[in-house]
Write an enzyme that holds these catalytic residues in place. Structure first.
Site, PDB file in Angstrom:
ATOM      1  N   ASP A   1      23.455  19.211  -5.752  1.00  0.00           N
ATOM      2  CA  ASP A   1      22.480  18.505  -4.939  1.00  0.00           C
ATOM      3  C   ASP A   1      21.984  17.296  -5.727  1.00  0.00           C
ATOM      4  O   ASP A   1      22.110  17.248  -6.967  1.00  0.00           O
ATOM      5  CB  ASP A   1      21.324  19.448  -4.594  1.00  0.00           C
ATOM      6  CG  ASP A   1      20.338  18.823  -3.632  1.00  0.00           C
ATOM      7  OD1 ASP A   1      20.792  18.166  -2.678  1.00  0.00           O
ATOM      8  OD2 ASP A   1      19.118  18.980  -3.832  1.00  0.00           O
TER       9      ASP A   1
ATOM     10  N   ASP B   1      18.635  15.099  -5.003  1.00  0.00           N
ATOM     11  CA  ASP B   1      17.189  15.066  -5.231  1.00  0.00           C
ATOM     12  C   ASP B   1      16.700  16.407  -5.763  1.00  0.00           C
ATOM     13  O   ASP B   1      16.982  17.468  -5.190  1.00  0.00           O
ATOM     14  CB  ASP B   1      16.455  14.723  -3.939  1.00  0.00           C
ATOM     15  CG  ASP B   1      16.790  13.323  -3.453  1.00  0.00           C
ATOM     16  OD1 ASP B   1      16.596  12.377  -4.230  1.00  0.00           O
ATOM     17  OD2 ASP B   1      17.258  13.188  -2.307  1.00  0.00           O
TER      18      ASP B   1
END
Length: 257
Positions: free
Chosen positions: A11, A13
């Site tokens: 991922d 953020d």
């Protein structure tokens, strides 16, 4: 955790960046992936930006991630629609990330009798566009949304996101959208296909138990939860599933590559 994973999904953020600043250790993690020649993709549910835009934004944060190594919910949505109905048409509420992805798979964007209404992330939701989407769905267009996140971050505080606007359209039409982005494991499977990876030798690294980790588990991947984003260590026990490992940050994953 499985020994010697060959491929990595991460991922963006909360794992590699926070508030447009690189998380300590992120540069070392990416450098190790390149050094060990591991196939990898950086994932995001944000459908506003194209991979080229995101690559440039990440570069300003000190992270060198080529656009080919970025996989967004917009790309996953476009891939899904091209598979479902090649050469179809869509009415889109969204930004360049979504419209570009659909153009690139040969879709026509129109507000006249489209096959799909596609709802993506945007910072300028138009009441007129939402009204048009409602009427098109009631007329028979199928409802697709990039991701179910109800809020997004900003310097001033949370902003309404795709999930919130989708709920408004659902309330008006009685039609639930099909969400393509995380926690739907389809987004991870499409990412695996892009880098020709297999679930049994791939790790998913995320900062959220309710999107990243559960999507990784349902896609058959090993999972790592890092504690630099949304989920805190005390929150882990609230969920009926468990990540393969819980690490303080991405810096602790460097030695695992």
């Amino acid at each position: 955790m499985r020994a010697h994973p060959e491929c990595w999904l991460s991922d963006m953020d909360g794992v590699l960046v926070r508030e447009e600043h690189a998380v300590p250790g992120a540069t070392d993690f990416l450098a190790r992936l390149v050094e060990r020649q591991r196939r990898f993709l950086v994932l995001t549910n944000n459908s506003i930006f194209t991979p080229r835009d995101l690559s440039a934004r990440l570069a300003r944060s000190g992270l060198d991630i080529p656009e080919a190594a970025i996989w967004t919910s917009a790309l996953a949505t476009a891939t899904f629609l091209a598979d479902q109905l090649p050469g179809g048409s869509a009415f889109v509420i969204g930004e360049a990330g979504m419209t570009t992805a659909l153009h690139n798979v040969g879709y026509v964007l129109t507000d006249r009798d489209p096959d799909f209404v596609v709802l993506g992330e945007t910072r300028t939701y138009s009441f007129e566009a939402i009204t048009r989407a409602i009427r098109l769905i009631e007329a028979g267009a199928r409802f697709i949304a990039t991701n179910p996140d109800v809020t997004g971050p900003s310097e001033q505080g949370p902003l309404p996101a795709t999930g919130s606007v989708a709920a408004m359209i659902t309330k008006a039409t009685g039609r639930e959208p099909y969400f393509v982005g995380k926690p739907n494991p389809m987004m991870l499977r499409s990412a695996l296909n892009k880098i020709e990876a297999h679930s049994e030798n791939t790790v998913m690294v995320g900062d959220r138990m309710d999107t990243d980790v559960v999507a990784g588990i349902e896609a058959g991947l090993d999972t790592i939860l890092v504690l630099t984003g949304s989920t805190r260590r005390a929150d882990v026990d609230r969920f009926p599933w468990r990540p393969g490992r819980v690490l303080d940050s991405i810096a602790d994953a460097v030695e695992l590559v």
